[in-house]
Design a protein around this motif. Structure first.
Motif, PDB file in Angstrom:
ATOM      1  N   CYS A  12       0.848  -1.212   0.000  1.00 44.05           N
ATOM      2  CA  CYS A  12       0.000   0.000   0.000  1.00 44.05           C
ATOM      3  C   CYS A  12       0.872   1.247   0.000  1.00 44.05           C
ATOM      4  CB  CYS A  12      -0.921  -0.022   1.215  1.00 44.05           C
ATOM      5  SG  CYS A  12      -1.940   1.466   1.407  1.00 44.05           S
ATOM      6  N   ASP A  30      -6.238  -1.855  -6.215  1.00 46.13           N
ATOM      7  CA  ASP A  30      -6.481  -1.763  -4.786  1.00 46.13           C
ATOM      8  C   ASP A  30      -5.424  -2.568  -4.043  1.00 46.13           C
ATOM      9  OD1 ASP A  30      -7.372  -1.572  -2.247  1.00 46.13           O
ATOM     10  OD2 ASP A  30      -9.345  -2.476  -2.596  1.00 46.13           O
ATOM     11  N   THR A  67      -9.163  -1.517   7.381  1.00 46.51           N
ATOM     12  CA  THR A  67     -10.114  -0.441   7.042  1.00 46.51           C
ATOM     13  C   THR A  67      -9.368   0.744   6.423  1.00 46.51           C
ATOM     14  OG1 THR A  67      -9.920   0.453   9.275  1.00 46.51           O
ATOM     15  CG2 THR A  67     -11.715  -1.116   8.861  1.00 46.51           C
ATOM     16  N   HIS A  84      -4.847  -2.242  -0.773  1.00 51.48           N
ATOM     17  CA  HIS A  84      -5.148  -2.309   0.653  1.00 51.48           C
ATOM     18  C   HIS A  84      -5.320  -3.758   1.104  1.00 51.48           C
ATOM     19  CE1 HIS A  84      -5.517   1.962   0.704  1.00 51.48           C
ATOM     20  NE2 HIS A  84      -6.587   1.985  -0.074  1.00 51.48           N
ATOM     21  N   VAL A  85      -4.884  -4.039   2.316  1.00 52.12           N
ATOM     22  CA  VAL A  85      -5.104  -5.353   2.915  1.00 52.12           C
ATOM     23  C   VAL A  85      -6.602  -5.549   3.110  1.00 52.12           C
ATOM     24  CG1 VAL A  85      -4.700  -6.797   4.948  1.00 52.12           C
ATOM     25  CG2 VAL A  85      -2.873  -5.319   4.076  1.00 52.12           C
ATOM     26  N   GLN A  86      -7.102  -6.678   2.667  1.00 55.51           N
ATOM     27  CA  GLN A  86      -8.544  -6.903   2.671  1.00 55.51           C
ATOM     28  C   GLN A  86      -9.151  -6.835   4.068  1.00 55.51           C
ATOM     29  OE1 GLN A  86      -9.399 -10.531   0.581  1.00 55.51           O
ATOM     30  NE2 GLN A  86      -8.761  -9.702  -1.409  1.00 55.51           N
ATOM     31  N   THR A  87      -8.375  -7.208   5.059  1.00 58.68           N
ATOM     32  CA  THR A  87      -8.915  -7.208   6.420  1.00 58.68           C
ATOM     33  C   THR A  87      -8.794  -5.860   7.126  1.00 58.68           C
ATOM     34  OG1 THR A  87      -6.782  -7.990   7.257  1.00 58.68           O
ATOM     35  CG2 THR A  87      -8.448  -9.674   6.725  1.00 58.68           C
TER      36      THR A  87
END
Length: 332
Positions: free
Chosen positions: A229, A276, A283, A278-281
């Motif tokens: 990210c 995207d 926010t 971002h780490v899926q887990t």
């Protein structure tokens, strides 16, 4: 061409000769393309009218110089050079109380030409009513970009001070000037030009510093949800700064060719990575757009110059002869 401002009861006793009339005025592009006339314009005037309205004329006509002596033609002789002949006619009409000969509306160009004469000859009280009338007629809409008209307005409101208009036009100059502010040889106070330049350069430094601050936070793991990210956003940011010549050392004061408004627009158009990362887990909602919008708050408060509260909100104006005069305050 000749004009006579004398009357039967108060005949003219002085001749004002305007040499090289209509010289280039506030040249924006190439002043060589606009040459003054080789002809002269003469104004037969009443010396007492000039003395009573202008300290400059008073010093000239009452001093120990040749202008104070009566020549062989029975008149005192004065000379001026380069002024616009119509602007001079308007000014002399006001001095001689020939209000019927003064136009009720003028162009912005003529308004500035008259204002410069008012400044030079210290005729603020004599032309106050008409300058106020013309300004109220012309002020809407005011320029929204850096242009010759904007500089004319800054000159006018530095001579006949109008706080709201002056603040607006100097605000536009700070935001949209692409380099050091140009006075176009108009009697704009040096401190006004310096303040515009200082505020513009300060805003540009703040914008570049804000981008570097974002870069530092991404490098130092102070934001983002993962290495991927941070790396993606850092790479996109550095590419943008490189493309826009905003990396350290790429552009230095006075930031020639770059305006604050243009830089803000480019910052608002910065692209975040399309994928995207971002780490899926998580926010995490990190985006370059959100980061730069926060940074832009540093320049959202840019304001134009406010007139000094001291001395009845009057400006000290340094004319091209080095003489000081005070601008007359206009009602907003």
């Amino acid at each position: 061409m000749s004009f006579n401002f004398g009357t039967v009861s108060n005949p003219s006793d002085a001749i004002l000769t305007l040499n090289s009339p209509n010289a280039a005025f506030a040249a924006w592009d190439d002043p060589q393309n606009t040459a003054s006339s080789s002809a002269t314009v003469t104004f037969r005037v009443v010396s007492q009218s000039l003395i009573q309205t202008s300290r400059v004329f008073k010093a000239t006509l009452n001093g120990p110089w040749k202008e104070g002596s009566v020549a062989e033609d029975g008149c005192k002789n004065l000379e001026a050079e380069g002024w616009d002949s119509e602007a001079m006619r308007i000014v002399l009409s006001a001095i001689h109380h020939r209000t019927r000969d003064i136009p009720r509306s003028v162009t912005l160009e003529m308004l500035c030409k008259v204002a410069v004469l008012v400044d030079y000859y210290e005729l603020h009280d004599t032309l106050y009513f008409f300058l106020n009338l013309w300004i109220n007629d012309l002020w809407y809409p005011l320029p929204k970009v850096y242009s010759r008209d904007l500089i004319l307005w800054i000159c006018i409101t530095s001579i006949f001070t109008s706080a709201n208009i002056h603040q607006h036009v100097t605000n536009v100059a700070v935001s949209h000037c692409p380099s050091e502010f140009r006075t176009l040889d108009l009697p704009i106070p040096e401190r006004v030009a310096n303040c515009i330049n200082t505020r513009r350069e300060t805003a540009m430094k703040q914008l570049i510093a804000s981008l570097n601050d974002i870069k530092s936070k991404l490098l130092e793991d102070a934001t983002g949800c993962s290495f991927e990210c941070r790396s993606a956003h850092l790479g996109a940011l550095v590419i943008h700064m490189h493309d826009e010549r905003l990396l350290d050392g790429a552009i230095e004061p006075p930031f020639k060719g770059r305006s604050v408004a243009d830089t803000v627009t480019k910052m608002r158009g910065i692209r975040s990575p399309s994928k995207d990362w971002h780490v899926q887990t998580s926010t995490c909602e990190l985006s370059l757009k959100s980061l730069t919008e926060t940074a832009l708050k540093t320049v959202d408060a840019i304001q134009g110059l406010k007139l000094d509260d001291a001395d009845d909100c009057r400006l000290i104006v340094f004319t091209k002869k080095g003489k000081k005069s005070k601008g007359r305050k206009l009602e907003d």
